[in-house]
Design a protein around this motif. Structure first.
Motif, PDB file in Angstrom:
ATOM      1  N   PRO A 311     -13.222   8.539   3.516  1.00 52.80           N
ATOM      2  CA  PRO A 311     -13.005   7.320   4.298  1.00 52.80           C
ATOM      3  C   PRO A 311     -12.312   7.609   5.623  1.00 52.80           C
ATOM      4  O   PRO A 311     -11.491   8.528   5.734  1.00 52.80           O
ATOM      5  CB  PRO A 311     -12.094   6.478   3.386  1.00 52.80           C
ATOM      6  N   LEU A 312     -12.633   6.798   6.631  1.00 55.25           N
ATOM      7  CA  LEU A 312     -11.977   6.953   7.931  1.00 55.25           C
ATOM      8  C   LEU A 312     -10.482   6.685   7.828  1.00 55.25           C
ATOM      9  O   LEU A 312      -9.697   7.205   8.627  1.00 55.25           O
ATOM     10  CB  LEU A 312     -12.602   6.000   8.950  1.00 55.25           C
ATOM     11  N   ILE A 313     -10.078   5.873   6.850  1.00 52.75           N
ATOM     12  CA  ILE A 313      -8.666   5.557   6.701  1.00 52.75           C
ATOM     13  C   ILE A 313      -7.860   6.774   6.265  1.00 52.75           C
ATOM     14  O   ILE A 313      -6.626   6.733   6.215  1.00 52.75           O
ATOM     15  CB  ILE A 313      -8.482   4.386   5.714  1.00 52.75           C
ATOM     16  N   MET A 314      -8.538   7.913   5.991  1.00 47.38           N
ATOM     17  CA  MET A 314      -7.813   9.153   5.735  1.00 47.38           C
ATOM     18  C   MET A 314      -6.955   9.558   6.920  1.00 47.38           C
ATOM     19  O   MET A 314      -6.088  10.423   6.803  1.00 47.38           O
ATOM     20  CB  MET A 314      -8.791  10.287   5.400  1.00 47.38           C
ATOM     21  N   VAL A 315      -7.155   8.921   8.067  1.00 48.86           N
ATOM     22  CA  VAL A 315      -6.291   9.173   9.224  1.00 48.86           C
ATOM     23  C   VAL A 315      -4.838   8.862   8.888  1.00 48.86           C
ATOM     24  O   VAL A 315      -3.925   9.392   9.530  1.00 48.86           O
ATOM     25  CB  VAL A 315      -6.769   8.349  10.448  1.00 48.86           C
ATOM     26  N   VAL A 316      -4.579   8.034   7.873  1.00 45.34           N
ATOM     27  CA  VAL A 316      -3.190   7.758   7.496  1.00 45.34           C
ATOM     28  C   VAL A 316      -2.484   9.033   7.057  1.00 45.34           C
ATOM     29  O   VAL A 316      -1.269   9.161   7.230  1.00 45.34           O
ATOM     30  CB  VAL A 316      -3.101   6.693   6.374  1.00 45.34           C
ATOM     31  N   GLN A 317      -3.223   9.981   6.492  1.00 38.61           N
ATOM     32  CA  GLN A 317      -2.598  11.238   6.091  1.00 38.61           C
ATOM     33  C   GLN A 317      -2.095  11.989   7.313  1.00 38.61           C
ATOM     34  O   GLN A 317      -0.999  12.560   7.302  1.00 38.61           O
ATOM     35  CB  GLN A 317      -3.598  12.097   5.314  1.00 38.61           C
ATOM     36  N   PHE A 318      -2.880  11.977   8.388  1.00 41.87           N
ATOM     37  CA  PHE A 318      -2.457  12.613   9.638  1.00 41.87           C
ATOM     38  C   PHE A 318      -1.221  11.912  10.209  1.00 41.87           C
ATOM     39  O   PHE A 318      -0.280  12.567  10.664  1.00 41.87           O
ATOM     40  CB  PHE A 318      -3.603  12.582  10.649  1.00 41.87           C
ATOM     41  N   LEU A 343       2.211  11.617   0.721  1.00 43.10           N
ATOM     42  CA  LEU A 343       2.827  10.337   0.358  1.00 43.10           C
ATOM     43  C   LEU A 343       2.032   9.171   0.949  1.00 43.10           C
ATOM     44  O   LEU A 343       1.759   8.176   0.258  1.00 43.10           O
ATOM     45  CB  LEU A 343       4.274  10.298   0.850  1.00 43.10           C
ATOM     46  N   ALA A 344       1.658   9.283   2.227  1.00 45.56           N
ATOM     47  CA  ALA A 344       0.865   8.229   2.862  1.00 45.56           C
ATOM     48  C   ALA A 344      -0.460   8.037   2.137  1.00 45.56           C
ATOM     49  O   ALA A 344      -0.918   6.902   1.935  1.00 45.56           O
ATOM     50  CB  ALA A 344       0.619   8.571   4.334  1.00 45.56           C
ATOM     51  N   THR A 345      -1.073   9.138   1.732  1.00 43.14           N
ATOM     52  CA  THR A 345      -2.343   9.059   1.005  1.00 43.14           C
ATOM     53  C   THR A 345      -2.159   8.389  -0.352  1.00 43.14           C
ATOM     54  O   THR A 345      -2.963   7.538  -0.759  1.00 43.14           O
ATOM     55  CB  THR A 345      -2.932  10.466   0.824  1.00 43.14           C
ATOM     56  N   TRP A 346      -1.097   8.749  -1.070  1.00 44.28           N
ATOM     57  CA  TRP A 346      -0.862   8.193  -2.407  1.00 44.28           C
ATOM     58  C   TRP A 346      -0.676   6.677  -2.361  1.00 44.28           C
ATOM     59  O   TRP A 346      -1.325   5.945  -3.108  1.00 44.28           O
ATOM     60  CB  TRP A 346       0.361   8.853  -3.036  1.00 44.28           C
ATOM     61  N   VAL A 347       0.210   6.195  -1.487  1.00 36.91           N
ATOM     62  CA  VAL A 347       0.500   4.757  -1.475  1.00 36.91           C
ATOM     63  C   VAL A 347      -0.628   3.959  -0.822  1.00 36.91           C
ATOM     64  O   VAL A 347      -0.696   2.740  -0.982  1.00 36.91           O
ATOM     65  CB  VAL A 347       1.851   4.452  -0.780  1.00 36.91           C
ATOM     66  N   THR A 348      -1.524   4.626  -0.096  1.00 38.34           N
ATOM     67  CA  THR A 348      -2.681   3.939   0.481  1.00 38.34           C
ATOM     68  C   THR A 348      -3.786   3.754  -0.547  1.00 38.34           C
ATOM     69  O   THR A 348      -4.394   2.678  -0.627  1.00 38.34           O
ATOM     70  CB  THR A 348      -3.229   4.727   1.687  1.00 38.34           C
ATOM     71  N   PHE A 349      -4.056   4.779  -1.356  1.00 33.72           N
ATOM     72  CA  PHE A 349      -5.222   4.749  -2.230  1.00 33.72           C
ATOM     73  C   PHE A 349      -4.926   4.323  -3.665  1.00 33.72           C
ATOM     74  O   PHE A 349      -5.825   3.822  -4.346  1.00 33.72           O
ATOM     75  CB  PHE A 349      -5.925   6.111  -2.224  1.00 33.72           C
ATOM     76  N   THR A 350      -3.709   4.494  -4.153  1.00 34.33           N
ATOM     77  CA  THR A 350      -3.405   4.043  -5.512  1.00 34.33           C
ATOM     78  C   THR A 350      -3.674   2.549  -5.690  1.00 34.33           C
ATOM     79  O   THR A 350      -4.254   2.137  -6.700  1.00 34.33           O
ATOM     80  CB  THR A 350      -1.950   4.379  -5.883  1.00 34.33           C
ATOM     81  N   PRO A 351      -3.281   1.686  -4.722  1.00 34.94           N
ATOM     82  CA  PRO A 351      -3.608   0.261  -4.874  1.00 34.94           C
ATOM     83  C   PRO A 351      -5.100  -0.016  -4.935  1.00 34.94           C
ATOM     84  O   PRO A 351      -5.516  -1.027  -5.528  1.00 34.94           O
ATOM     85  CB  PRO A 351      -2.981  -0.385  -3.631  1.00 34.94           C
ATOM     86  N   CYS A 352      -5.931   0.844  -4.338  1.00 35.60           N
ATOM     87  CA  CYS A 352      -7.382   0.628  -4.375  1.00 35.60           C
ATOM     88  C   CYS A 352      -7.892   0.625  -5.816  1.00 35.60           C
ATOM     89  O   CYS A 352      -8.776  -0.159  -6.173  1.00 35.60           O
ATOM     90  CB  CYS A 352      -8.098   1.708  -3.567  1.00 35.60           C
ATOM     91  N   PHE A 353      -7.339   1.512  -6.644  1.00 42.39           N
ATOM     92  CA  PHE A 353      -7.724   1.540  -8.054  1.00 42.39           C
ATOM     93  C   PHE A 353      -7.206   0.297  -8.771  1.00 42.39           C
ATOM     94  O   PHE A 353      -7.871  -0.252  -9.654  1.00 42.39           O
ATOM     95  CB  PHE A 353      -7.191   2.808  -8.722  1.00 42.39           C
ATOM     96  N   LEU A 354      -6.014  -0.151  -8.395  1.00 39.85           N
ATOM     97  CA  LEU A 354      -5.450  -1.370  -8.990  1.00 39.85           C
ATOM     98  C   LEU A 354      -6.363  -2.567  -8.743  1.00 39.85           C
ATOM     99  O   LEU A 354      -6.678  -3.321  -9.671  1.00 39.85           O
ATOM    100  CB  LEU A 354      -4.066  -1.629  -8.408  1.00 39.85           C
ATOM    101  N   TRP A 355      -6.796  -2.756  -7.480  1.00 37.49           N
ATOM    102  CA  TRP A 355      -7.637  -3.911  -7.153  1.00 37.49           C
ATOM    103  C   TRP A 355      -8.930  -3.900  -7.973  1.00 37.49           C
ATOM    104  O   TRP A 355      -9.396  -4.946  -8.423  1.00 37.49           O
ATOM    105  CB  TRP A 355      -8.003  -3.930  -5.669  1.00 37.49           C
ATOM    106  N   ILE A 356      -9.504  -2.707  -8.165  1.00 40.84           N
ATOM    107  CA  ILE A 356     -10.781  -2.629  -8.887  1.00 40.84           C
ATOM    108  C   ILE A 356     -10.578  -2.855 -10.379  1.00 40.84           C
ATOM    109  O   ILE A 356     -11.233  -3.700 -11.000  1.00 40.84           O
ATOM    110  CB  ILE A 356     -11.458  -1.266  -8.645  1.00 40.84           C
TER     111      ILE A 356
END
Length: 463
Positions: A311-318, A343-356
């Motif tokens: 995903p383009l939102i991987m820019v949060v890791q940078f 850390l940025a990647t973890w808190v960005t993508f963990t909620p994605c699994f929650l929503w699904i």
């Protein structure tokens, strides 16, 4: 968590739909490796493989899942992979599909972040990213055109896009407010039976639905269950928020790691409408409020995300990497940057699994709901205005060396200093746009050519 016992048997026992877990694993790895080109390209790849080639999921169910994912905060392509993986092989299937989707990008962005931090001020590297930014600008403009063609199909949708653009660009209206207002308008319009708010089609031929191996009935393991919802929600909320609270307690609210955890957790809850809309929010906050990165560094980070899978939102890791790198707090800068990026990647993508895992059973039960489709249509139209805002923001910081803030009469936006225009950047951007729009050149080819052009301009002494 519900389904855990069944999940343990997935690899050894072939499910009723006939698709083994091992077979799905290979396909999800293939999807992950091919996940270039932003959300539009990633969704197209999944549609081609899962609907057309493998015939694993029907056109109607694919589009219904996509509609839900587009209503969620976060990257819709990664969430769509999670949703379909969960439909096929329960919770483990969703974790594998969604996790593999981002894993190549995690490694790629981290490696590029190391190089950028170590050599970013070297002329050769700066020239490389100079070319990248010109191509990224053209790609973002292409996103405006693509989404606009699909979404702005009547005057009402055009008006929604225009209002969203004016609100966010000229008045600095909060992005979540824009999206929630659009959803409310779409929901009400659909309930009133207005044809302007009919569902937006997302690729493929919706009139020629493919019979799914899942069938049209809701599979037993995705039926809504209150007890299951509470258990799943508790587990994924803990995975997401326990690290955030632990950092706050251990380091305090002013520490950079706590700020990263809080900001990207907040982003995970309020950024709706796809990758480009998310990037508008991240760019404004990370560059202008927290000052973790400069606008030009934000563009460099987006260039990295554009050229790597995921995903383009991987820019949060940078962004997290650069923020922690500059405020290492006693750690070595590279170690701090690594931890900040992860850390940025973890808190960005963990909620994605929650929503699904929490919401998808109820969405499966709502297939064919016109009010939900109306809300999606209005959100998609508003997102066109938001992406246009992002493209102009990028253009200002790519084509001009200086900007100045305008804050009067209720307005709040950046305007360019016309005398600071960057002619090489302008020429490269025009060339990239011409290649994309006139000659239909592929994104990766345009990005590579722009990088080479940037290096050649540097060697020639032009930049």
């Amino acid at each position: 968590m519900t389904d855990l016992a069944a999940n343990q048997k997935v690899g050894a026992q072939q499910p009723a739909h006939g698709i083994s877990f091992n077979e799905a694993l290979v396909v999800w790895m293939r999807v992950a490796i091919l996940s270039f080109g932003g959300p539009a390209g990633q969704i197209a790849v999944m549609h081609r493989i899962l609907v057309e080639e493998k015939n694993w999921i029907s056109e109607g169910r694919f589009l219904h899942a996509l509609n839900y994912c587009m209503l969620l905060p976060g990257p819709e392509a990664q969430q769509l992979a999670t949703y379909i993986g969960w439909l096929l092989h329960r919770t483990v299937g969703g974790i594998v599909a969604g996790g593999l989707f981002i894993l190549p990008g995690v490694f790629a962005i981290m490696g590029l972040s190391y190089i950028y931090a170590a050599y970013g001020n070297v002329g050769f590297v700066e020239a490389l990213f100079f070319g990248l930014k010109a191509a990224v600008l053209a790609i973002v403009i292409q996103a405006v055109v693509r989404v606009g063609k699909r979404a702005l199909r009547n005057p009402v949708m055009i008006a929604l896009a225009a209002i969203a653009f004016v609100a966010i660009f000229f008045f600095g209206a909060p992005f979540p407010v824009i999206i929630l207002a659009a959803a409310a308008i779409g929901f009400a319009g659909a309930r009133l039976g207005r044809p302007e708010f009919a569902a937006v089609e997302h690729g493929g031929k919706s009139s020629a639905a493919i019979d799914s191996m899942l069938g049209e009935a809701v599979p037993d393991h995705v039926r809504p269950s209150t007890s299951r919802t509470l258990r799943v929600g508790a587990v994924w909320l803990a995975l997401w928020l326990v690290p955030v609270f632990a950092l706050l307690i251990a380091l305090g609210a002013d520490n950079v790691f706590s700020q990263i955890a809080i900001f990207f957790s907040k982003m995970a809850m309020v950024t709706f409408g796809g990758a480009y809309a998310v990037l508008a929010y991240v760019a404004q906050q990370a560059a202008e409020y927290y000052h973790w990165v400069s606008p030009r560094e934000m563009l460099d980070g987006l260039g990295m995300a554009e050229t790597t899978p995921g995903p383009l939102i991987m820019v949060v890791q940078f962004v997290g990497f650069m923020a922690a790198l500059r405020e290492a707090s006693g750690l070595s800068p590279m170690l701090a940057g690594t931890l900040g990026g992860l850390l940025a990647t973890w808190v960005t993508f963990t909620p994605c699994f929650l929503w699904i895992f929490v919401g998808a059973p109820y969405i499966e039960a709502l297939r064919g709901n016109k009010a939900l489709a109306g809300a999606l249509s209005a959100i998609t139209a508003a997102v066109v205005g938001v992406i246009l805002n992002l493209s102009i923001w990028f253009a200002l910081h790519t084509l001009f060396r200086q900007t100045f803030p305008v804050n009067r009469f209720g307005l709040s936006f950046d305007a360019p200093v016309l005398s600071s225009i960057d002619p090489p950047a302008l020429v490269l951007s025009i060339a990239a746009a011409t290649a994309i729009f006139r000659f239909n050149v592929g994104m990766l080819v345009v990005l590579a050519a722009s990088c080479i052009a940037g290096v050649l301009l540097h060697l020639a002494g032009v930049i």
